[in-house]
Structures are given as structure tokens and as C-alpha cells.
Design a protein around this motif. Structure first.
Motif: not given
Lengths: 113, 115
Positions: A43, A53, A60, A68, A81, A88, A92
Motif C-alpha cells: 500500500q 501488507l 498478512r 486486508f 479490502i 485505505d 496498491y
């Protein structure tokens, strides 16, 4: 080089709704030694470096909210998402680490509708 | 967590050499693999290469003839040198920790190539 192609280039989603970003690699990125997909997601907010991310397509990074999630295999991957928050809003990127040179997608800009 | 900070000239003349340093703090440099990545509006994020703490470097063939990545003998920072620069090398340059995925990034430094 492995070419990473993201879609869409941009999307606008209402707060609380789901955002889905796709990433396609020009060849399989499955790392045969552990049968994991060599794919990461980042991100990037304006004026900041990218922030990791997800790696191995679905793991994660510590501290990343559980809204996410990453999925996919071989050549097709998705970053989801689940409930978009105002923070946010960002661009990306996907990135393959199956081989060198490491390569990135062109980015997907996520905005609030 | 490891912290990284790029430093170097913000302006380089065409045909000259771009030189940047990446200072690492927050842990032992022997734990790290430093990658250099640049970002331009036109080509997006480009991986330039990486180096292990013991000096083994790996380069993107797109840059290989022009790039050198090194680690200093005191192991307090990593360096990037890119020779024969052109306007196309104008970019934000990042150093990042990692060789597969990149879990810590410096804030980046803008390098412009112009006479």
C-alpha cells in the motif's frame, strides 16, 4: 522478466464496502520448494514509501488490519479490502519474488465513492 | 523494527554518476538484505538490485552495466552507484530491507538528472 499486470487501474468504493484488486503474472510464481506463491502486496499513500501488507500471496504482515486479505495461485491473485475505511485510500501494488529481477504491477488507485 | 534512511545529492548532471547511501538503524546490519528500488511516474516501481550484509550483490539486468551496490566495511550503511545517468534516471530512490519482499523502506530521496 515476469510482467505483473493489475486491474483495474483505479476503483472507487463506498465506505464499508468491499474493494477487490486483481494481479496477473505472465508466468506461474509458485515456489516449488514450499509450494507457496511468491507474491506480495503493498500500500502506498502520497508522499510515503510503499508499505508491505501481504507476502506469500496470503500471509498478512504483522500489524496489518485483518480487513486486508490476499488470495490466488499460479498466475492470478487478488487483494481484498473487506470493508473500506477512509485511511485505505492509496495506491496498491503487487510484486513477484519468484525470480529476479523482482517486478511490480503498475498500481491500482483506490478512492472513496 | 529496522529503520532505513537514504542520503545523497538531489541533483546529478547527465553522464555523471548517481551515488546514494542507505543508513540502517534499529538492529544489526548482519541481519539485513538491502534492496534498491526506484519509482518514476512513467515506469512505476523498478527493482535495481540487492546486496547481502556479506557483500553478495544481485542486479537487475536492465541496470547491470551501470550499477554497483555495496556495503561498507564497518557495515553501517549500503551504497548505490549508477553511472552515465540520463534524464530517464530521474526518480525517487528507495532502499528497502529484504530480498524477496520488502518489509521496511526508507522515506525515499528524489534524484533529478539535469544540467
Amino acid at each position: 522478466d515476469i510482467v505483473m499486470t493489475q486491474s483495474p487501474d483505479s476503483l472507487a468504493v463506498s465506505l464499508g464496502e468491499r474493494a477487490t484488486i486483481n494481479c496477473k503474472s505472465s508466468q506461474s510464481v509458485v515456489y516449488r520448494s514450499n509450494n507457496k506463491n511468491s507474491l506480495a502486496w503493498y500500500q502506498q499513500k502520497p508522499g510515503q514509501p510503499p508499505k508491505l501488507l501481504i507476502y506469500w500471496a496470503s500471509t498478512r504482515e504483522s500489524g496489518v488490519p485483518d480487513r486486508f486479505s490476499g488470495s490466488g495461485s499460479e498466475t492470478d491473485f487478488t487483494l481484498t479490502i473487506s470493508s473500506l475505511q477512509a485511511e485505505d485510500v492509496a495506491v496498491y501494488y503487487c510484486q513477484q519474488f519468484y525470480t529476479t529481477p523482482r517486478t511490480f504491477g503498475q498500481g491500482t488507485k483506490v478512492e472513496i465513492k | 523494527q529496522v529503520q532505513l534512511q537514504e542520503s545523497g545529492p538531489g541533483l546529478v548532471k547527465p553522464s555523471e554518476t548517481l551515488s546514494l547511501n542507505c543508513a540502517v538503524s534499529g538492529g544489526s546490519i548482519s541481519s539485513y538484505y538491502c534492496s534498491w528500488i526506484r519509482q518514476t511516474p512513467g515506469k512505476g516501481l523498478e527493482w535495481i538490485g540487492d546486496i547481502s550484509y556479506n557483500g553478495y550483490a544481485n542486479y537487475n539486468p536492465s541496470f547491470k552495466s551501470r550499477v554497483t551496490i555495496s556495503v561498507d566495511t564497518s557495515k553501517t550503511h549500503f551504497s548505490l552507484k549508477l553511472t552515465s545517468v540520463t534524464a530517464a534516471d530521474t526518480a525517487v530512490y528507495y532502499c528497502a530491507n529484504g530480498t524477496r519482499w520488502f518489509d521496511s523502506w526508507g522515506p525515499g530521496t528524489l534524484v533529478s538528472v539535469s544540467s
